[in-house]
Design a protein around this motif. Sequence first.
Motif, mmCIF file in Angstrom:
data_model
loop_
_atom_site.group_PDB
_atom_site.id
_atom_site.type_symbol
_atom_site.label_atom_id
_atom_site.label_comp_id
_atom_site.label_asym_id
_atom_site.label_seq_id
_atom_site.Cartn_x
_atom_site.Cartn_y
_atom_site.Cartn_z
ATOM 1 N N THR B 27 10.706 -2.637 7.195
ATOM 2 C CA THR B 27 9.828 -3.311 6.242
ATOM 3 C C THR B 27 8.462 -2.615 6.213
ATOM 4 O OG1 THR B 27 10.986 -5.331 6.903
ATOM 5 C CG2 THR B 27 9.049 -5.608 5.532
ATOM 6 N N PHE B 28 7.977 -2.262 7.405
ATOM 7 C CA PHE B 28 6.698 -1.550 7.483
ATOM 8 C C PHE B 28 6.794 -0.199 6.752
ATOM 9 C CE2 PHE B 28 3.594 1.035 10.075
ATOM 10 C CZ PHE B 28 2.450 0.438 9.554
ATOM 11 N N GLY B 29 7.914 0.492 6.924
ATOM 12 C CA GLY B 29 8.130 1.768 6.232
ATOM 13 C C GLY B 29 8.186 1.581 4.722
ATOM 14 N N ASN B 30 8.879 0.521 4.280
ATOM 15 C CA ASN B 30 8.972 0.250 2.839
ATOM 16 C C ASN B 30 7.596 0.002 2.235
ATOM 17 O OD1 ASN B 30 11.717 0.525 2.687
ATOM 18 N ND2 ASN B 30 12.159 -1.664 2.801
ATOM 19 N N ILE B 31 6.765 -0.748 2.987
ATOM 20 C CA ILE B 31 5.419 -1.024 2.483
ATOM 21 C C ILE B 31 4.655 0.292 2.337
ATOM 22 C CG2 ILE B 31 3.215 -2.137 3.049
ATOM 23 C CD1 ILE B 31 4.909 -4.336 4.496
ATOM 24 N N GLY B 32 4.783 1.168 3.362
ATOM 25 C CA GLY B 32 4.124 2.474 3.298
ATOM 26 C C GLY B 32 4.596 3.279 2.104
ATOM 27 N N ALA B 33 5.924 3.276 1.887
ATOM 28 C CA ALA B 33 6.487 4.040 0.765
ATOM 29 C C ALA B 33 5.973 3.495 -0.559
ATOM 30 C CB ALA B 33 8.013 3.981 0.810
ATOM 31 N N LYS B 34 5.905 2.178 -0.652
ATOM 32 C CA LYS B 34 5.445 1.579 -1.904
ATOM 33 C C LYS B 34 3.972 1.870 -2.153
ATOM 34 C CE LYS B 34 8.973 -1.886 -2.383
ATOM 35 N NZ LYS B 34 9.382 -3.275 -2.350
ATOM 36 N N LEU B 35 3.221 2.064 -1.077
ATOM 37 C CA LEU B 35 1.810 2.397 -1.239
ATOM 38 C C LEU B 35 1.605 3.895 -1.494
ATOM 39 C CD1 LEU B 35 0.304 0.119 1.538
ATOM 40 C CD2 LEU B 35 -0.059 -0.085 -0.928
ATOM 41 N N GLY B 36 2.722 4.636 -1.485
ATOM 42 C CA GLY B 36 2.617 6.055 -1.831
ATOM 43 C C GLY B 36 2.513 6.983 -0.644
ATOM 44 N N ASN B 37 2.710 6.455 0.568
ATOM 45 C CA ASN B 37 2.712 7.336 1.739
ATOM 46 C C ASN B 37 4.006 8.126 1.816
ATOM 47 O OD1 ASN B 37 0.985 4.876 3.686
ATOM 48 N ND2 ASN B 37 0.181 6.820 3.010
ATOM 49 N N VAL B 228 12.841 5.904 -5.189
ATOM 50 C CA VAL B 228 13.565 4.860 -4.470
ATOM 51 C C VAL B 228 13.389 5.147 -2.989
ATOM 52 C CG1 VAL B 228 15.290 4.297 -6.222
ATOM 53 C CG2 VAL B 228 15.710 6.202 -4.649
ATOM 54 N N VAL B 229 13.554 4.135 -2.176
ATOM 55 C CA VAL B 229 13.477 4.363 -0.736
ATOM 56 C C VAL B 229 14.745 3.816 -0.096
ATOM 57 C CG1 VAL B 229 12.015 2.298 -0.414
ATOM 58 C CG2 VAL B 229 12.078 4.043 1.346
ATOM 59 N N THR B 230 15.480 4.721 0.552
ATOM 60 C CA THR B 230 16.753 4.316 1.172
ATOM 61 C C THR B 230 16.983 5.148 2.429
ATOM 62 O OG1 THR B 230 18.267 5.985 0.262
ATOM 63 C CG2 THR B 230 17.798 4.077 -1.140
ATOM 64 N N ASN B 231 17.963 4.763 3.198
ATOM 65 C CA ASN B 231 18.430 5.647 4.267
ATOM 66 C C ASN B 231 19.572 6.513 3.711
ATOM 67 O OD1 ASN B 231 20.936 4.305 4.469
ATOM 68 N ND2 ASN B 231 20.200 2.924 6.073
ATOM 69 N N GLY B 232 20.050 7.435 4.534
ATOM 70 C CA GLY B 232 21.060 8.390 4.074
ATOM 71 C C GLY B 232 22.403 7.754 3.777
ATOM 72 N N ASN B 233 22.786 6.763 4.562
ATOM 73 C CA ASN B 233 24.081 6.134 4.313
ATOM 74 C C ASN B 233 24.076 5.349 3.005
ATOM 75 O OD1 ASN B 233 25.325 7.231 6.495
ATOM 76 N ND2 ASN B 233 25.542 5.337 7.662
#
Lengths: 320, 626
Positions: B27-37, B228-233
């Motif tokens: 969730t923390f990673g998703n927030i970072g991704a959404k903020l453009g990190n 989009v933000v996902t894992n490899g699987n």
Amino acid sequence: MFGIKADWSLDIQERYFTIDDYEGNEARWCDGCGDHAVLATAHRILRDAQLPPEKSVFISGIGCSSRMPHYMATYGLHGTHGRALPLACGVKSRRPELDVWVATGDGDCFSIGAGHWIHAVRYNMDMTILIFDNQIYGLTKKQTSPTSPIDLKTNTHPEGSFLDALNPLTVTLGITNASFVAQVIDWNPPLLYETLKAAHEHKGTSFVRIIQRCPVFVDGITKELQNDSSKLLLLKHHDGIPVAAGLERLFPESREHDPSDMTTALDIARDETTKGIIPVGLLYKNEDIPCYSDLSALGHDITDEDKIAATNKALDAFAI
Amino acid sequence: MEPQVIQEHIVEIVSDSGEGAQKCGQTFGNIGAKLGNGVWTVEIIPAEIQPPARTPSGASGIRIRLGSTKVTNVGNEGDLVVAFNEQVLYSRIANGAFKEGTIVLLDNRWASDPSTEIQKMYADAVVEFRQHGLVVHELSIHEACLKVVKDPRKGKNMFVLGMLCRIYNRDQDMGRNEIALTFKGKAEKIISSNQELFDAGYKFAADELSEYFFDIPPQEKSDDRPMVVTNGNTAIGLGVMASGMELVSMYPITPATSASHYLADVFPACGGFVHQAEDEIAAIAFAIGSSYAGKTACTITSGPGMALKTESIGLAVMAEIPLVIVNVQRGGPSTGLPTKIEQGDLLSTLYGEPGDAPKIILAAATIPECFSLVVLARQLAESFRTPVVVLTDANLATGVQPWDRPDLNRDMLAPPLDQSEWDKSVPAYDWDDKTGLSQRPIPGMPNGEYVLTGLSHTKFSKVSYEAEDNQKSTAHRSRKLATLQSTLTPPKIHGESSGDLLVIGWGSTIGAIEEAVDDLRKKGEKISTIHLRFLSPLEPGLGEIFSNFKKVMTIEVNYSDDPDAPMITPENRRYAQLASILRIQTLVDVDCWSVVYGHPLQPAIIEEVLQQRLTKVKSDNSAEEE
């Protein structure tokens, strides 16, 4: 009207199939091998059903019996040892309209492929499984098979096999979702025809164990049954395999058996091991069991647009 | 107070299994991704479902690397770690995850545990961690959670998420919204309780840790491409859907299964079906059946599953059945390291079957490639009438990264089922003598009837044991790989096209290798790297590229003998897997460095290895010149 179809002229365009249309390469089984009888019966059933040859697929594993697809003029898939059933289930999974048959043997199905046997019966996909049970490994030259009788001398058990024969009927009847379990002998062509026809018409997995002659390696086993048919028990019922009146005389032993009665079916099946009484006919049939292929094929006709839309929707869930 | 602006931070959350550290980190990673990190996450997974609590081996958690630029790998040592107990930190320290100055936010509940033994373990650990140079903050996380919920074991993770969002200056409302998304479908009460914990954590960090207040600015983006933000699987699953394949036939195996879990959820909307087979062999046989019947299918597995599938892969090669096989590699051999990272299946994928079994092998280097290579695999499988193996690994499987959202189009989809009449004069294997290619009849096509067989066969698919027939059909199957290679372009060189050292990689190591190479280039070293996606056939032009470097070596995550190890001589040294293939194929003395520690390669370790090799290359070279 008055019995004449308005589009009667179209009938002339319809294809009519003869036995030739189903015959593939010349069968290379030994003379006197029971497989020839099964092959001829399959040709007849397809001809009588007038199924276009391109709509049927015969799938097999490895062994003498598994050469059957080569002798059909339909589509065929001659796979790897023991894997006929998962291959067949895969064919059926997204092509439910194809007519799927499996040719497998006692080694292929009950030994190396035993795991798949249990699960394929449980899946109850709409297919016809022919088990050519000659109670011996033929192609690899006379090794003990799971259904070889105890004390049978083979190349792997020269002093006689150690174990009692596996009973494929009790096993199959014991599998959840078993929906059609029959047994037949290869040397009675009318009975073989009626049994395979009923199996083919059943919607679901039809399991037919065909006790089959191997004159080269274990001639004695079936000779004994041919000479003394009192060891065979003919199962009769109006819901069972139709038996012509004249045919019944060939079976001194017979009994009524309602194929919806699982408890009695199991008793009859068990008697083969405990009393040496070999049932012939339909042991069990249940048309109300769901077919896994009805589930696995869902959406096989979906449009490209719908596929793209659904994938885009899936991507939306990850959008940032 | 203004936050301190930083370019990058590596954060870890480590706990006992089942405490939700991974959900917190994702969730923390998703927030970072959404903020453009730029974001890269990697899960720290114990091999057991419920390993003993408070043990080093039970460490379960996640690492999140956040940056102001694109992040392509897990990075080196962590900057900040939140630990739910002190014991789990030991294994991370042993893995070199931390450095002097790493901030440790440790739950201090164990200091007042009823067991004096645990109190002592805790106290000893804190002393030891400080001796290591870690900056340990003992915090009443558990106690603070108790004010909100009865059982902080459930929910502490969202409290920690609140802490992290405050420390990294993430918008509080955005965090709350992300929790609502994470718990989508759950009862409103569950969502609000987690949001309450989040708010409490946010306030806790503001009160107790005000000295840590950072800001990682977003990446500068040149375009507004949606991401989009996902894992490899998950990317594999999306690739399956985008490819138009309708069937995935699988058997549960770590770390591949989550791809099928994902598909089981969304595939039916695409008309697709996930078949959970009774075993790995049945899984591939089922897929082959579907492919044979004209619906090219996919099977997803990992190393031990691949081993079981080899006979069926041989059938697909021999009978020329299109098929997509995804192998999410893990540590081997045997059951090996189920949750860990290894690139150990290249040679077995290439050579696993008896006889000659040429097949196409692709290796995804990034998470978006887990998507695109599956789409490509389906196309290649059908065009070349062959199985295609896509290799990924545990690093890609669970790593989460933002990537450009793919533009779906009809060209990605499988063509409609062809049921037109087959020209009876055309054999089932009408091999083109030059390319080895042929069209295939599909059941249902009138006049196309043939019997597919794993036995040696003629072009009419008739069984044949004739010498010439076997020689010819084997040659045609092999030729398809040469045909494919003729359509490929040489790999792109990252760096100059000549120099002292060329590093070759494959799979998930691309980010770490390129980062190491870039650092060395900044230091003036003449070093470049190439990363291969096609492993069978190999990408063309390798010999030519190699000839412009003084030394060529691979960096891989599989086993090779250290040349200086006991008993090892140049004649018996076993090379890393790609290095072995490159040596065979190019006749160049390709060297290698590879390890099987089971974790992703860190750029600093690669850099150290490469620096040593460069020093050696240069000294060997000057010795030659003298």
